[in-house]
Write a protein that holds these residues in place. Structure first.
Motif, PDB file in Angstrom:
ATOM      1  N   THR A 505      -3.307 -61.238 -85.216  1.00 55.65           N
ATOM      2  CA  THR A 505      -4.191 -60.189 -84.704  1.00 55.65           C
ATOM      3  C   THR A 505      -4.859 -59.435 -85.846  1.00 55.65           C
ATOM      4  OG1 THR A 505      -2.865 -59.911 -82.702  1.00 55.65           O
ATOM      5  CG2 THR A 505      -4.271 -58.079 -83.330  1.00 55.65           C
ATOM      6  N   ASP A 506      -4.086 -59.100 -86.885  1.00 62.19           N
ATOM      7  CA  ASP A 506      -4.636 -58.369 -88.029  1.00 62.19           C
ATOM      8  C   ASP A 506      -5.699 -59.187 -88.750  1.00 62.19           C
ATOM      9  OD1 ASP A 506      -2.994 -56.249 -87.459  1.00 62.19           O
ATOM     10  OD2 ASP A 506      -1.467 -56.780 -88.938  1.00 62.19           O
ATOM     11  N   VAL A 507      -5.436 -60.482 -88.947  1.00 62.96           N
ATOM     12  CA  VAL A 507      -6.394 -61.337 -89.654  1.00 62.96           C
ATOM     13  C   VAL A 507      -7.709 -61.411 -88.891  1.00 62.96           C
ATOM     14  CG1 VAL A 507      -6.869 -63.679 -90.436  1.00 62.96           C
ATOM     15  CG2 VAL A 507      -4.616 -62.696 -90.785  1.00 62.96           C
ATOM     16  N   LEU A 508      -7.636 -61.659 -87.593  1.00 66.76           N
ATOM     17  CA  LEU A 508      -8.851 -61.799 -86.804  1.00 66.76           C
ATOM     18  C   LEU A 508      -9.616 -60.475 -86.738  1.00 66.76           C
ATOM     19  CD1 LEU A 508      -7.526 -64.049 -83.890  1.00 66.76           C
ATOM     20  CD2 LEU A 508      -8.944 -64.721 -85.841  1.00 66.76           C
ATOM     21  N   ALA A 509      -8.899 -59.367 -86.687  1.00 67.80           N
ATOM     22  CA  ALA A 509      -9.571 -58.064 -86.694  1.00 67.80           C
ATOM     23  C   ALA A 509     -10.276 -57.837 -88.025  1.00 67.80           C
ATOM     24  CB  ALA A 509      -8.570 -56.949 -86.414  1.00 67.80           C
ATOM     25  N   ARG A 510      -9.665 -58.303 -89.131  1.00 73.85           N
ATOM     26  CA  ARG A 510     -10.293 -58.139 -90.449  1.00 73.85           C
ATOM     27  C   ARG A 510     -11.561 -58.964 -90.581  1.00 73.85           C
ATOM     28  NH1 ARG A 510      -4.936 -58.431 -92.654  1.00 73.85           N
ATOM     29  NH2 ARG A 510      -5.331 -60.575 -93.341  1.00 73.85           N
ATOM     30  N   THR A 511     -11.655 -60.058 -89.853  1.00 74.01           N
ATOM     31  CA  THR A 511     -12.867 -60.875 -89.906  1.00 74.01           C
ATOM     32  C   THR A 511     -14.023 -60.248 -89.127  1.00 74.01           C
ATOM     33  OG1 THR A 511     -12.294 -62.210 -87.955  1.00 74.01           O
ATOM     34  CG2 THR A 511     -11.467 -62.965 -90.092  1.00 74.01           C
ATOM     35  N   GLY A 512     -13.765 -59.137 -88.442  1.00 71.59           N
ATOM     36  CA  GLY A 512     -14.819 -58.460 -87.691  1.00 71.59           C
ATOM     37  C   GLY A 512     -14.804 -58.740 -86.205  1.00 71.59           C
ATOM     38  N   MET A 513     -13.799 -59.473 -85.725  1.00 73.99           N
ATOM     39  CA  MET A 513     -13.713 -59.756 -84.303  1.00 73.99           C
ATOM     40  C   MET A 513     -13.086 -58.572 -83.568  1.00 73.99           C
ATOM     41  SD  MET A 513     -12.539 -63.771 -84.266  1.00 73.99           S
ATOM     42  CE  MET A 513     -13.124 -64.008 -82.595  1.00 73.99           C
ATOM     43  N   ARG A 514     -13.370 -58.473 -82.280  1.00 71.78           N
ATOM     44  CA  ARG A 514     -12.820 -57.395 -81.453  1.00 71.78           C
ATOM     45  C   ARG A 514     -11.751 -57.970 -80.527  1.00 71.78           C
ATOM     46  NH1 ARG A 514     -16.673 -52.897 -80.961  1.00 71.78           N
ATOM     47  NH2 ARG A 514     -18.508 -53.363 -82.229  1.00 71.78           N
ATOM     48  N   GLU A 515     -10.608 -57.268 -80.456  1.00 67.99           N
ATOM     49  CA  GLU A 515      -9.518 -57.740 -79.611  1.00 67.99           C
ATOM     50  C   GLU A 515      -9.751 -57.329 -78.161  1.00 67.99           C
ATOM     51  OE1 GLU A 515      -4.626 -57.755 -79.382  1.00 67.99           O
ATOM     52  OE2 GLU A 515      -5.658 -56.218 -80.569  1.00 67.99           O
ATOM     53  N   MET A 516      -9.436 -58.201 -77.228  1.00 67.21           N
ATOM     54  CA  MET A 516      -9.486 -57.911 -75.802  1.00 67.21           C
ATOM     55  C   MET A 516      -8.136 -58.207 -75.183  1.00 67.21           C
ATOM     56  SD  MET A 516     -11.501 -61.180 -74.179  1.00 67.21           S
ATOM     57  CE  MET A 516     -10.482 -61.241 -72.686  1.00 67.21           C
ATOM     58  N   ILE A 517      -7.879 -57.596 -74.046  1.00 64.67           N
ATOM     59  CA  ILE A 517      -6.636 -57.830 -73.312  1.00 64.67           C
ATOM     60  C   ILE A 517      -7.007 -58.095 -71.862  1.00 64.67           C
ATOM     61  CG2 ILE A 517      -4.420 -56.869 -72.575  1.00 64.67           C
ATOM     62  CD1 ILE A 517      -4.499 -55.068 -75.036  1.00 64.67           C
ATOM     63  N   SER A 518      -6.577 -59.200 -71.321  1.00 65.48           N
ATOM     64  CA  SER A 518      -6.890 -59.559 -69.943  1.00 65.48           C
ATOM     65  C   SER A 518      -5.619 -59.614 -69.116  1.00 65.48           C
ATOM     66  CB  SER A 518      -7.613 -60.912 -69.879  1.00 65.48           C
ATOM     67  OG  SER A 518      -6.770 -61.951 -70.357  1.00 65.48           O
ATOM     68  N   TYR A 519      -5.781 -59.749 -67.798  1.00 61.97           N
ATOM     69  CA  TYR A 519      -4.635 -59.840 -66.907  1.00 61.97           C
ATOM     70  C   TYR A 519      -3.938 -61.190 -67.084  1.00 61.97           C
ATOM     71  CZ  TYR A 519      -6.364 -55.709 -64.475  1.00 61.97           C
ATOM     72  OH  TYR A 519      -6.775 -54.437 -64.171  1.00 61.97           O
ATOM     73  N   ALA A 520      -2.622 -61.189 -66.918  1.00 57.95           N
ATOM     74  CA  ALA A 520      -1.847 -62.426 -67.049  1.00 57.95           C
ATOM     75  C   ALA A 520      -1.932 -63.287 -65.804  1.00 57.95           C
ATOM     76  CB  ALA A 520      -0.385 -62.103 -67.357  1.00 57.95           C
ATOM     77  N   ALA A 521      -2.512 -62.757 -64.734  1.00 60.81           N
ATOM     78  CA  ALA A 521      -2.644 -63.514 -63.488  1.00 60.81           C
ATOM     79  C   ALA A 521      -4.111 -63.787 -63.212  1.00 60.81           C
ATOM     80  CB  ALA A 521      -2.013 -62.760 -62.324  1.00 60.81           C
ATOM     81  N   THR A 522      -4.371 -64.872 -62.503  1.00 66.23           N
ATOM     82  CA  THR A 522      -5.737 -65.259 -62.177  1.00 66.23           C
ATOM     83  C   THR A 522      -5.716 -66.044 -60.879  1.00 66.23           C
ATOM     84  OG1 THR A 522      -7.694 -66.424 -62.997  1.00 66.23           O
ATOM     85  CG2 THR A 522      -5.556 -67.336 -63.600  1.00 66.23           C
ATOM     86  N   THR A 523      -6.732 -66.855 -60.656  1.00 63.84           N
ATOM     87  CA  THR A 523      -6.774 -67.728 -59.486  1.00 63.84           C
ATOM     88  C   THR A 523      -6.925 -69.171 -59.944  1.00 63.84           C
ATOM     89  OG1 THR A 523      -9.186 -67.591 -59.266  1.00 63.84           O
ATOM     90  CG2 THR A 523      -7.873 -65.929 -58.109  1.00 63.84           C
ATOM     91  N   SER A 524      -6.464 -70.090 -59.123  1.00 64.12           N
ATOM     92  CA  SER A 524      -6.611 -71.501 -59.459  1.00 64.12           C
ATOM     93  C   SER A 524      -8.082 -71.890 -59.536  1.00 64.12           C
ATOM     94  CB  SER A 524      -5.883 -72.362 -58.412  1.00 64.12           C
ATOM     95  OG  SER A 524      -4.503 -72.076 -58.395  1.00 64.12           O
ATOM     96  N   GLU A 525      -8.899 -71.311 -58.637  1.00 68.28           N
ATOM     97  CA  GLU A 525     -10.319 -71.633 -58.630  1.00 68.28           C
ATOM     98  C   GLU A 525     -10.997 -71.139 -59.912  1.00 68.28           C
ATOM     99  OE1 GLU A 525      -8.533 -71.581 -54.770  1.00 68.28           O
ATOM    100  OE2 GLU A 525      -8.728 -69.969 -56.239  1.00 68.28           O
ATOM    101  N   GLY A 526     -10.649 -69.925 -60.327  1.00 66.91           N
ATOM    102  CA  GLY A 526     -11.247 -69.389 -61.542  1.00 66.91           C
ATOM    103  C   GLY A 526     -10.846 -70.178 -62.764  1.00 66.91           C
ATOM    104  N   GLU A 527      -9.590 -70.567 -62.824  1.00 68.01           N
ATOM    105  CA  GLU A 527      -9.087 -71.308 -63.974  1.00 68.01           C
ATOM    106  C   GLU A 527      -9.680 -72.706 -64.054  1.00 68.01           C
ATOM    107  OE1 GLU A 527      -4.809 -70.647 -65.767  1.00 68.01           O
ATOM    108  OE2 GLU A 527      -4.767 -72.296 -64.339  1.00 68.01           O
ATOM    109  N   SER A 528     -10.030 -73.272 -62.905  1.00 68.95           N
ATOM    110  CA  SER A 528     -10.577 -74.626 -62.881  1.00 68.95           C
ATOM    111  C   SER A 528     -11.932 -74.700 -63.578  1.00 68.95           C
ATOM    112  CB  SER A 528     -10.713 -75.118 -61.436  1.00 68.95           C
ATOM    113  OG  SER A 528     -11.691 -74.355 -60.734  1.00 68.95           O
ATOM    114  N   ARG A 529     -12.584 -73.557 -63.788  1.00 71.02           N
ATOM    115  CA  ARG A 529     -13.902 -73.560 -64.413  1.00 71.02           C
ATOM    116  C   ARG A 529     -13.867 -74.043 -65.855  1.00 71.02           C
ATOM    117  NH1 ARG A 529     -16.211 -67.651 -63.522  1.00 71.02           N
ATOM    118  NH2 ARG A 529     -14.051 -67.129 -64.090  1.00 71.02           N
TER     119      ARG A 529
END
Length: 808
Positions: A505-529
């Motif tokens: 996480t620290d390395v990627l933040a140092r490269t200028g990227m922004r960290e995001m946090i998403s939900y651990a649950a989703t839908t099968s239809e969404g994941e199939s994309r």
């Protein structure tokens, strides 16, 4: 949950200040958000009308002499029902009353001394509308004759409502009785159980109606009574007042009783018109797929095969635990009633309500998995009240279909040692037994502890810790003594997985990227994309998802990051560089699912912020590759990028990341997302590049290597560099050229800086320009020495890759 204090007083005496009670309830786990007070108005008291005389200058006005307990006052009044001898609500100068002549609700006015048609009025005789307790303004409010003159009107008509924010594990407090039990335990005052006894003089109930449960997994118990000869009409005032105080609209005496008992005991009920139920038979079954039902709100609902339906032999007549059907509702013509009180599966009930967007007060309670014993108590209580309020004759006995009988846990073992272990403090035996006893638990004690019977109203109690919580919250968490830490502090334990994740996480933040946090649950239809490969492990399905959008645990972070990139692209025109580290959940069919830590990053849009001195190029494959290389370099892992295939990524623009020193272990992938995949995310950028790193695989590489933080001595001797332009087959990768060059210990760096195909280069070939840096740790290299080393490298490149120097 709104709890009127006057209603609460029916079950337990409240002899403390309401603010103190609110604090005690909050400390006991039932957080009081607010205390709403209505009818409490300063400068309004009970008055006694001494005399009424005509107004000398107005036919419709009268002069009313009022004794208000602290003297007398003359009031000009236009109410037609005012009369001498009445007890009334008298407002003196300064009282703030509702404006009875305002069209908008809630507007008030401060009473001032005024002259009306030449006569000074020292106050007002109030209507219910001016007091804010009703809408009637045709006449004044006439109080009972025994009202004491001078008493503040709030003590006579006022109501205080405690608004409690309940935790999900306390469905018993979704009834006033449940809150009363807590108040009784807190104050030590005796609790009064609502009366459920009634006289049944009708025929045997089984001769009048029958019940069949087709799907016992969804209906744990169904009880019913039959009442004949009821008279539908308005509820008595006390019942209407109870419902109005909690924000419910009175409907008729029968429906009001079912609502009253639901808010009293926490058990939802429903009344069917007995004569509208075909064959007087109730069938509890799953609905047929596509079956329809018109509910009480006059909307036709299309049902699914997992929705529980209350039906008769011909059609559905209600949605179990959600809403009744219009074809069996109580009307003014109803004379005979089947009263239902059942226990439905909480998970299924919640899914049905959410699926139909039809949440109700009944659903709020059923979805918390009520215990089956409550249904019979609720039925008997409602039957008694209907008999008293609506009349009629109750059939002897009750219908009780109980497929889950003996399935519920009845007892919890509570050891004294367990209380000490959980709370760190010992309690007196008398305190434990009194506390649990006041809450309604039956205890049988021995030298080591107690066998505690679970009451029918407490579905949240199943383990000893639940009982320990009851002791602590009623006794008061603030009364548990504090002590200093004792014993040896725990030893630090290494957590390599967490440390690696934080480092990435620290390395990627140092490269200028922004960290995001998403939900651990989703839908099968969404994941199939994202087109996961066919050999990906199965998804973990949730039995009771919060919503349909979170039905399965994610198997990849790719979907969430692409969705976020797409969303940002619709409002953001600057560079998009996002990453996330988190767990994915893989079900391989054996034991618990595997939780694997992954890191995924994505780049889209321009590479740089808009600036006159910056490139306007769009980000591409090499941005994602560079971010992955930054992580690998920081970890000291020497990896190679080889062409690969993955359905998420575009063909020919995908590389698999391997570690040669660890048997070519695959630790990730990088590439440009295929247009077919990304087109499903409604983005406003054309391309996105992405990398994915398997942190579990990276950790194994780190643990299997000698160490990634080796010290390298600084070499003071000069370095030299030379450029080679090579002709190789198009199938040869730059990485292969660099790897061969780096074998020589004198070469400290090999970098590809140009690549060309076209005019001047034979078909099937490409020109690759490589810069080699030479440096010896022991001596300054001469041109001849460098030339000799360069010859060795060219010879090896020719032998292994068929490379040759490009003609100048």
């Amino acid at each position: 949950m709104k709890v009127p204090v006057s209603w609460l007083n029916e079950y337990v005496d409240i002899d403390m200040n309401l603010d103190d009670l609110a604090h005690r309830l909050t400390m006991a786990g039932n957080e009081v958000e607010d205390i709403e007070r209505t009818g409490w108005i300063d400068n309004v008291v009970v008055g006694h009308v001494l005399a009424v005389e005509p107004h000398p200058d107005a036919d419709r006005l009268r002069l009313v002499k009022v004794d208000h307990g602290n003297g007398e006052a003359e009031v000009v009044c236009g109410a037609p029902n005012v009369a001498a001898g009445q007890k009334i609500a008298y407002a003196s100068i300064g009282a703030v009353l509702q404006d009875a002549y305002s069209d908008g609700p809630g507007k008030t006015k401060k009473l001032k001394r005024s002259k009306i048609r030449g006569v000074v009025s020292d106050g007002m005789v109030c209507s219910v509308r001016e007091l804010g307790i009703g809408d009637d303004h045709d006449g004044i409010l006439v109080l009972d004759d025994d009202a004491k003159v001078g008493t503040p009107i709030g003590e006579l008509l006022g109501e205080s409502v405690i608004d409690i924010e309940l935790t999900p594990n306390r469905p018993d407090c979704l009834g006033v009785v449940g809150v009363a039990r807590d108040v009784a335990a807190i104050t030590g005052n005796p609790f009064r159980q609502p009366n459920i006894d009634f006289e049944a003089t009708g025929p045997n109930v089984n001769s009048l109606a029958t019940v069949e449960i087709v799907d016992p997994d969804l209906c744990l118990r169904y009880t019913a009574s039959v009442i004949q000869g009821v008279k539908i009409g308005p509820s008595p005032q006390w019942l209407q007042d109870r419902l109005t105080a909690i924000g419910e609209r009175p409907i008729n005496n029968l429906v009001d009783v079912t609502n009253f008992v639901m808010f009293e005991l926490g058990q939802p009920l429903h009344a069917f018109d007995y004569d509208k139920v075909v064959d007087h038979k109730i069938i509890v079954r799953r609905a047929a797929e596509g079956e329809t039902l018109v509910t009480l709100d006059d909307k036709e609902r299309k049902l699914g095969s997992e929705m529980l339906l209350i039906a008769d032999p011909d059609r559905g007549i209600g949605l179990a635990g959600v809403m009744g059907g219009a074809n069996s509702e109580i009307s003014d013509a109803t004379t005979n009633v089947i009263l239902e009180s059942a226990t439905f599966d909480g998970v299924n009930n919640r899914k049905t309500a959410r699926g139909l967007e039809l949440a109700s007060q009944a659903t709020l309670r059923f979805e918390k998995s009520l215990r089956t014993g409550l249904s019979e108590v609720g039925l008997r209580r409602a039957t008694k009240l209907i008999l008293e309020i609506a009349g009629g004759v109750v059939a002897r006995g009750i219908i009780d279909v109980y497929p889950s009988k003996n399935d519920e846990q009845q007892c919890v073992r509570l050891d004294r040692e367990r209380i000490l272990t959980v709370l760190g403090v010992e309690f007196e035996t008398s305190l434990i037994e009194t506390t649990l006893g006041n809450l309604g638990f039956d205890l049988v004690g021995d030298a080591n502890g107690w066998d505690v019977q679970i009451p029918y109203w407490r579905p949240d109690v199943s383990i000893p810790e639940d009982l320990v919580e009851e002791i602590a919250r009623i006794g008061g968490y603030d009364n548990i003594p504090t002590t200093t830490l004792a014993g040896r502090p725990p030893q630090w334990q290494p957590q390599p997985e967490m440390d690696l994740r934080n480092r990435v996480t620290d390395v990627l933040a140092r490269t200028g990227m922004r960290e995001m946090i998403s939900y651990a649950a989703t839908t099968s239809e969404g994941e199939s994309r994202v087109s996961l490969s066919g050999d990906t492990a199965s998804s973990v399905k949730l039995r009771n998802p919060i919503t349909a959008d979170f039905a399965v645990m994610r198997r990849t972070l790719r979907e969430a990051i692409l969705e976020t990139v797409a969303r940002n692209s619709r409002t953001w025109r600057s560079p998009i560089a996002l990453f996330e580290t988190g767990r994915v959940f893989l079900d391989f069919g054996e034991g618990l699912p595997e939780e694997r830590q992954m890191a995924v990053g994505a780049f889209a849009g321009p590479r740089n912020e808009l600036h006159w001195d910056a490139s306007t190029d769009q980000s591409d494959f090499y941005d994602a590759k560079g971010a992955a290389e930054a992580v690998l370099d920081d970890l000291g892992i020497e990896a190679v990028f080889e062409p690969g295939e993955d359905a998420t990524f575009a063909a020919g623009r995908t590389a698999v990341i391997k570690v040669p020193s660890q048997n070519n272990a695959v630790v990730g992938i990088v590439g440009e997302v295929s247009s077919g995949v990304f087109s499903q995310f409604d983005a406003e950028v054309d391309n996105v590049s992405m990398f994915e790193l398997d942190l579990v695989a990276l950790l194994k590489v780190i643990q299997g290597s000698e160490g990634s933080d080796k010290y390298q001595e600084y070499v003071r001797l000069p370095a030299s560099h030379r450029d080679l332009s090579l002709i190789v087959d198009t199938s040869v990768t730059a990485g292969e050229i660099v790897a061969i060059a780096n074998r020589n210990r004198i070469v400290t760096s090999a970098t590809v800086f140009d690549l060309f195909e076209g005019k001047g280069v034979p078909d099937g070939k490409k020109a690759v320009a490589v810069r080699l840096v030479y440096q010896s740790p022991n001596k300054t290299l001469t041109a001849d020495q460098i030339g000799k080393i360069e010859g060795q490298i060219l010879n090896q490149l020719s032998k292994e890759l068929g490379a040759e120097l490009r003609a100048q």
